[in-house]
Each structure stands twice: as structure tokens, then as C-alpha cells.
Design an enzyme around this catalytic site. Sequence first.
Site, PDB file in Angstrom:
ATOM      1  N   ARG A   1      85.686 106.946  97.392  1.00 15.80           N
ATOM      2  CA  ARG A   1      86.033 105.708  98.088  1.00 15.80           C
ATOM      3  C   ARG A   1      87.032 104.886  97.294  1.00 15.80           C
ATOM      4  NH1 ARG A   1      81.202 105.260 101.564  1.00 15.80           N
ATOM      5  NH2 ARG A   1      81.364 103.430 102.883  1.00 15.80           N
TER       6      ARG A   1
ATOM      7  N   LYS B   1      83.065 109.782 110.857  1.00 13.71           N
ATOM      8  CA  LYS B   1      83.091 110.898 109.907  1.00 13.71           C
ATOM      9  C   LYS B   1      81.678 111.405 109.569  1.00 13.71           C
ATOM     10  CE  LYS B   1      83.912 107.831 105.913  1.00 13.71           C
ATOM     11  NZ  LYS B   1      83.083 106.790 106.503  1.00 13.71           N
TER      12      LYS B   1
ATOM     13  N   ARG C   1      82.933  94.986 104.631  1.00 14.88           N
ATOM     14  CA  ARG C   1      83.149  96.429 104.420  1.00 14.88           C
ATOM     15  C   ARG C   1      84.566  96.832 104.825  1.00 14.88           C
ATOM     16  NH1 ARG C   1      78.599  98.971 107.791  1.00 14.88           N
ATOM     17  NH2 ARG C   1      79.095 100.971 106.865  1.00 14.88           N
TER      18      ARG C   1
ATOM     19  N   ARG D   1      76.047 100.259 116.927  1.00 10.16           N
ATOM     20  CA  ARG D   1      75.321 101.336 116.243  1.00 10.16           C
ATOM     21  C   ARG D   1      73.843 100.979 116.041  1.00 10.16           C
ATOM     22  NH1 ARG D   1      77.907 104.334 111.118  1.00 10.16           N
ATOM     23  NH2 ARG D   1      77.432 102.498 109.887  1.00 10.16           N
TER      24      ARG D   1
ATOM     25  N   ARG E   1      71.332  98.579 110.929  1.00 16.10           N
ATOM     26  CA  ARG E   1      71.472  98.583 109.471  1.00 16.10           C
ATOM     27  C   ARG E   1      71.901  97.205 108.992  1.00 16.10           C
ATOM     28  NH1 ARG E   1      75.164 103.745 107.890  1.00 16.10           N
ATOM     29  NH2 ARG E   1      76.132 102.165 106.576  1.00 16.10           N
TER      30      ARG E   1
HETATM   31  P1  AMP Z   1      78.284 104.510 104.170  1.00 15.83           P
HETATM   32  O1  AMP Z   1      77.044 104.931 104.843  1.00 15.83           O
HETATM   33  O2  AMP Z   1      79.129 105.659 103.686  1.00 15.83           O
HETATM   34  O3  AMP Z   1      79.087 103.523 104.984  1.00 15.83           O
HETATM   35  O4  AMP Z   1      77.847 103.745 102.832  1.00 15.83           O
HETATM   36  C1  AMP Z   1      77.030 102.596 102.872  1.00 15.83           C
HETATM   37  C2  AMP Z   1      77.213 101.815 101.586  1.00 15.83           C
HETATM   38  O5  AMP Z   1      76.815 102.614 100.460  1.00 15.83           O
HETATM   39  C3  AMP Z   1      78.644 101.380 101.272  1.00 15.83           C
HETATM   40  O6  AMP Z   1      79.036 100.204 101.959  1.00 15.83           O
HETATM   41  C4  AMP Z   1      78.557 101.176  99.755  1.00 15.83           C
HETATM   42  O7  AMP Z   1      77.860  99.976  99.436  1.00 15.83           O
HETATM   43  C5  AMP Z   1      77.650 102.336  99.337  1.00 15.83           C
HETATM   44  N1  AMP Z   1      78.453 103.540  99.041  1.00 15.83           N
HETATM   45  C6  AMP Z   1      78.448 104.713  99.725  1.00 15.83           C
HETATM   46  N2  AMP Z   1      79.298 105.582  99.173  1.00 15.83           N
HETATM   47  C7  AMP Z   1      79.878 104.953  98.123  1.00 15.83           C
HETATM   48  C8  AMP Z   1      80.879 105.304  97.189  1.00 15.83           C
HETATM   49  N3  AMP Z   1      81.465 106.499  97.204  1.00 15.83           N
HETATM   50  N4  AMP Z   1      81.235 104.382  96.254  1.00 15.83           N
HETATM   51  C9  AMP Z   1      80.655 103.181  96.212  1.00 15.83           C
HETATM   52  N5  AMP Z   1      79.722 102.770  97.082  1.00 15.83           N
HETATM   53  C10 AMP Z   1      79.325 103.635  98.039  1.00 15.83           C
END
Ligand code: AMP
Length: 214
Positions: free
Chosen positions: A86, A13, A168, A125, A157
Site C-alpha cells: 500500500r 479487488k 481512507r 457494503r 465495518r
Molecule cells: P482493507 O480491508 O484492505 O481495506 O484494509 C483495512 C485496513 O487495514 C486499512 O484501512 C488499513 O488500516 C489496514 N491495512 C490493510 N492492509 C494494509 C497495508 N498493506 N498497510 C497498512 N495498513 C493496512
Amino acid sequence: MNLVFLGYPGSGKGTQAKILSERRKFAHLSTGDMFREEIAKGSELGLKVKSIISSGKLVSDEIVLEVIENKISSLKQDTIFDGFPRTVEQAEALENMLEKYSRQVDAVLFFEVDEAEVVKRLSARRSCSCGRVYNVLTSPPLKEGVCDSCGKTLFIREDDKPDVVSKRIDVYKDLTSPLISYYRIQGIFHIIKADKPSEEVYSQIESVLVKVGV
Ligand code: AMP
């Protein structure tokens, strides 16, 4: 027009949101990217969220909603919300925030892909601090370990490491997947078959945009 991109971490996404924002001039709001930028800057917010993100847990709603509210208040253009909401609580808060600006969530695009594929993609990745992301199996950089765009060294990462990936995925199943039925009953839910090559995924997105009148 406000779109929510929903799906497992690694469902593609973020990649598709970047493409759409470049081709159609949408604003791309990725909470994950915003947090990573704050961590890289060493800001107070970055310090607060760093260990939570590295552990694979969710940042608190209080922090996420403050960050989003600040952005929405200055955003007038069509927007993609990527990685937010989320949780059902965040989805309700988003609706309330948008309502203040006479806006709404117009379509939710669910990037459907199975768990095994997600694990495979996340382990392949490689990221760059410039924001570019590679899959070393399907779209590697020209020179191993080096970003094609800026020449910096690629890295894995912290939260793409195997034990954090499984956390996750659990968090996604427990807290994020209820959003599927939450949005389905609102009649704004669209499935994108995300296990296809990038251009095929993108054309499905374009078809949804046509359907919702963009
Ligand atoms: P992502 O890059 O979207 O996978 O986000 C990486 C990390 O950022 C996630 O595993 C969460 O720890 C934090 N994070 C990102 N977006 C949110 C959200 N909407 N609510 C809570 N934590 C978030």
C-alpha cells in the site's frame, strides 16, 4: 506466479481475489482480512491495530511487513497480494522478501474505478464475520441483514462509515496511488476496468493471466 491487486478500497479487488483463489487455486493474502481476524480473536496484534484501522489510517510498515514475511515464508503456491503493498516502501520490501525465495511480482492488476463509485459501493457494503461481503444495492442477501451463507447478522465495518471512508480515500491518494507509476515503469502493470459487473471484471483478469502465461 505472484499477483498484486491494487486499487481504491471498494474497487472490488478483494471480491475478485476471492473468486480467483477459488477458481484457480491461488493463495489469497489480504492484509485487511488478516488484521480483522486478529481483531476478532482479540489477539495482541489485533489489539494493536484495532484503533488504527477504525480511524482509516495505515498500520505501520513494521507490523504489516512482519505479518507478510511470516506468510510468505510458508507459501509455495501462486499468490494474490490483496491490499498489500500500500506504499512504495512496502512494495520495495515485498520485492526483497520475494527475492529470498527466488520469486518476484509477476503482474500488478490495477482495479480502475472512480472515486464517486467507490464511495457509493462502500456505503452499500455489508459484511459478515464469515468473510462474505454484500452490496445492498447490487447484490443484497436473500433476507435483509442476514448472511445467505451462515445466517449471521450482517454489519457495517467501522471503517466503512462515511467519515472514515473519506480518510481512507485520502490515504489511498497520498500513499498508495504512487504505486501506479512505480509498477507502470516496471512493465508489469495491467488495467482492469472495475466499474463493470463482477463476471466481466473476472474475464478481464483471466485475459491478463493468459497474457502473462498462467
Ligand atoms: P482493507 O480491508 O484492505 O481495506 O484494509 C483495512 C485496513 O487495514 C486499512 O484501512 C488499513 O488500516 C489496514 N491495512 C490493510 N492492509 C494494509 C497495508 N498493506 N498497510 C497498512 N495498513 C493496512
